[in-house]
Each structure stands twice: as structure tokens, then as C-alpha cells.
Design an enzyme around this catalytic site. Sequence first.
Site, short mmCIF file in Angstrom:
data_model
loop_
_atom_site.label_atom_id
_atom_site.label_comp_id
_atom_site.label_asym_id
_atom_site.label_seq_id
_atom_site.Cartn_x
_atom_site.Cartn_y
_atom_site.Cartn_z
N GLY A 115 -66.20 -56.91 28.47
CA GLY A 115 -65.11 -55.97 28.68
C GLY A 115 -64.70 -55.99 30.15
O GLY A 115 -65.04 -56.93 30.87
N THR A 118 -67.87 -56.59 32.65
CA THR A 118 -68.41 -57.96 32.68
C THR A 118 -67.36 -58.95 33.21
O THR A 118 -67.69 -59.87 33.98
CB THR A 118 -68.84 -58.36 31.25
OG1 THR A 118 -69.81 -57.41 30.81
CG2 THR A 118 -69.41 -59.75 31.19
N ASP A 140 -62.94 -50.49 23.23
CA ASP A 140 -61.96 -49.64 23.92
C ASP A 140 -60.57 -50.27 24.02
O ASP A 140 -59.58 -49.57 24.26
CB ASP A 140 -62.43 -49.33 25.35
CG ASP A 140 -63.82 -48.72 25.40
OD1 ASP A 140 -64.28 -48.23 24.36
OD2 ASP A 140 -64.44 -48.77 26.48
N GLY A 183 -63.84 -44.73 23.93
CA GLY A 183 -62.66 -45.35 24.55
C GLY A 183 -62.66 -45.27 26.06
O GLY A 183 -61.78 -45.79 26.72
N ARG A 184 -63.64 -44.56 26.59
CA ARG A 184 -63.75 -44.36 28.03
C ARG A 184 -62.45 -43.77 28.60
O ARG A 184 -62.03 -42.75 28.10
CB ARG A 184 -64.10 -45.68 28.72
CG ARG A 184 -65.35 -45.56 29.60
CD ARG A 184 -65.60 -46.84 30.32
NE ARG A 184 -66.53 -47.66 29.61
CZ ARG A 184 -67.84 -47.67 29.80
NH1 ARG A 184 -68.35 -46.87 30.71
NH2 ARG A 184 -68.63 -48.46 29.13
N LEU A 284 -71.57 -45.27 16.21
CA LEU A 284 -71.21 -45.80 14.88
C LEU A 284 -69.96 -46.68 15.00
O LEU A 284 -69.74 -47.58 14.19
CB LEU A 284 -70.94 -44.66 13.91
CG LEU A 284 -72.16 -43.88 13.44
CD1 LEU A 284 -71.74 -42.68 12.61
CD2 LEU A 284 -73.06 -44.79 12.60
O1 F6P Z 1 -67.04 -49.43 26.70
C1 F6P Z 1 -67.53 -49.32 25.41
C2 F6P Z 1 -68.15 -47.97 25.19
O2 F6P Z 1 -68.58 -47.91 23.85
C3 F6P Z 1 -67.28 -46.78 25.55
O3 F6P Z 1 -66.31 -46.51 24.58
C4 F6P Z 1 -68.31 -45.70 25.74
O4 F6P Z 1 -67.88 -44.69 26.64
C5 F6P Z 1 -69.46 -46.46 26.36
O5 F6P Z 1 -69.30 -47.81 26.01
C6 F6P Z 1 -70.81 -45.97 25.92
O6 F6P Z 1 -71.76 -46.68 26.62
P1 F6P Z 1 -73.32 -46.64 26.33
O7 F6P Z 1 -73.59 -47.68 25.29
O8 F6P Z 1 -73.94 -46.96 27.62
O9 F6P Z 1 -73.65 -45.26 25.80
#
Ligand code: F6P
Length: 369
Positions: A115, A118, A140, A183-184, A284
Site C-alpha cells: 500500500g 510499502t 483502503d 480505510g484509514r 474481517l
Molecule cells: O491500511 C489497511 C488497514 O486495514 C487500515 O484500513 C486500518 O486502519 C489498518 O490497516 C489496521 O492496521 P493493523 O492491522 O495494524 O491493525
Amino acid sequence: MKRIGILTGGGDAPGLNAAIRAVVKTSLGIFDNQVFGIRNGYQGLMEDEGVYPLDYQAVRGILPQGGTILGAASRGNPFAMDVNLGDEMVTKDVSDDVVQRIEELRLDSVIAIGGDGTLGIARDLIAKGAPIIGIPKTIDNDVNGTEMTIGFDTAVGMATDALDRLHTTAQAHHRVMVLELMGRHAGFIALMAGVSGGADVILIPEIPFKFEVVCQKIEARVKRGTHFSLLSVSEGAFPEGGGAIYQDGDADGAPKLGGVGDQVSKRVSEGCGVESRVTVLGHLQRGGSPSAYDRWLASRFGTIAAQLAEEGRVGRMVALRSGQVTHVDLIKTLQASKQVEVEGAGVQTARGLGICMGDRYDYHREVEE
Ligand code: F6P
């Protein structure tokens, strides 16, 4: 015969294995090149057992599997990597070592599937001379330069299914159901699932919301005799004048978004006098088998990446543009990130359907009459 490394970095996304399989099959089967798997993102390049040959057998049966056979690492940035110095863990910039290691391994190219994190690291490593080719993945969908990333379609499918399920229970109990989605800092999942799952309110980070407006919409529905509402809320959404809401950090202290769904639900119960419940869909959205579309996109991206590796065209990122798979300059493209366009077609579609985006209450005949 070329030697190609391949890694998956950041959070996993459904379709990573399909992309790995496509790179291996095309590289071995068409170009007679060799492919080497790199374990756990860039980290594998710094470990003795971190790089190993991938053959047909290694990718057999993985097409429908979620996760990644290579392992992923959310942390593991070579520009700030945790390294063990005797009995002490220190954070060090090992980016020059990574570039050197790629040379020592005689890798003609490294295909990084990632993403914006990376691929942002790839951008900085390319600037140091590393021969990297990018493949965009993330649920996202916030990677600049491509219309779609691997994993997004599956996540939207999960979120839409969740909204469908919440719809029936919301209706039965005359409640407001709030679904908090990932979705950050981009609202693509909440927007697309919200439209597809018939949400009444969609809250995304790109459009700060007002609690009063959300209540206005719910109350208007109650007034016309509809005593339930569905809210699709992006984890990065925030009220006007405020900021994104975080939970406690993880083990590394890295900030984690979360909690906005709960806040919205509480304010709705208090402010509009309607019973409300919140569901956080969480990981999920990232787990399980990829959708047919994600398998298709990943296979197309992987095949083109293998071709770029064969042609020695490093520094490129494969991308979907105007529905066609092509490739773009990775360094230039990764200077910016991607968010939902506030005046774009997606938001216009939502408003046309009478969905409240939280910023203003629009007159809509269906609700008012
Ligand atoms: O960037 C992908 C994502 O799934 C985001 O949507 C989410 O905020 C984050 O990664 C969660 O990260 P982690 O796996 O560190 O909880």
C-alpha cells in the site's frame, strides 16, 4: 535468466497470493526467469533465511487463499528498522544495507506488493538505486495513480454484506445501526459500501460531519414513519473542528484509528432519542478468500509486473487507469496519496440517492413528503 525477488508489505489484503502466483507463473512459464520469495516485507532482506526460491509447487492452490504465503510486516521500514544489537533493540536506518543486500543476492528486480506505506518506502529505496517494481494493494484503495488496489473489492463486499445484515435487525428493532469501517484517512470503503448497502448516512474523513446534521436526517426519517436508520462510518471520519479518533497504540505505540462509530452511536442515542447500536467490522474486511474481481485484478497486475521485470523496467508501478492495466512512474506517483473527491461522482451518487454525508442536510423529496 533474470533473478526476481518478491515481497508483500504492510497490512494484508485479499488477493496477495493471486498476485504472487501470477508473478511466479508468468516469470517461470513464459520468460524462464527465477523468482525468490522475501519473507515478511523488507525485513526478509535483512535475515539469513529471509529469501528463498519460489517454484510452481510453492504457488499451487493459493489462488483462492487470503493472507500471503510470504508473510507481511506492518512495521519493518528499512529507514527505521528495529534491530537487535546484542541484548538491546535499537531503531536504525538500514536502507543502504537493504540496497546492498539486493545487489549481493544478484536480484535484477524486486517486486514490492504494498500500500502507500510499502510503496512509499519503495519510492525512497528506488531513489537510492534499488531496482523495485510496485504492485498496489490495500483494502483502503488510497494509492495514488491507480483506480483500484488489490483487496478493495473484497473489503467492500464484506462491508456491504454487513450493512445488509444490519438492515434487517435495524428494521426489526426500530434502531439506528452504526457500522464502523476501515480505510484509514480515505473513505472509499465506507462510501462504496454505504451506497451499495443502502445506508442513510455515510461519514468519511474527507467530509467533516456535524452531529446535528446526522440527527436531522434520522429525525426526518422518524417523522415520515421510518423508525430505523443505517450509518456507514469510516474509521477516519471526524466531526467538524475536531480530528480523527484514535484508540491506544499497539505494542510499538503506533497510533490505531477507532472509536468514531461508538461516539456517533452515543450522540445519536442522546441527541435524537433513538436507540442505537454500533458494530466495528475490523479485520474481517481483510481476511478470507478474495472476490473474483480481486483475483482477476491481482492476476493482471502480477502478469504485467513479471513482464516489466523481464524488460528490466524498474522504478515502475503497475496501475489500473481508465479500466486498463498499465504502469506509471513509481517515484512521481507516490509523492501524493489518494482520497475520495469531495465533489466527485461517488459523493454525487450518494447525495442523489438522498444519503446524508454528514456536512449538510439536503432537501430530498422522498424523505420530506
Ligand atoms: O491500511 C489497511 C488497514 O486495514 C487500515 O484500513 C486500518 O486502519 C489498518 O490497516 C489496521 O492496521 P493493523 O492491522 O495494524 O491493525
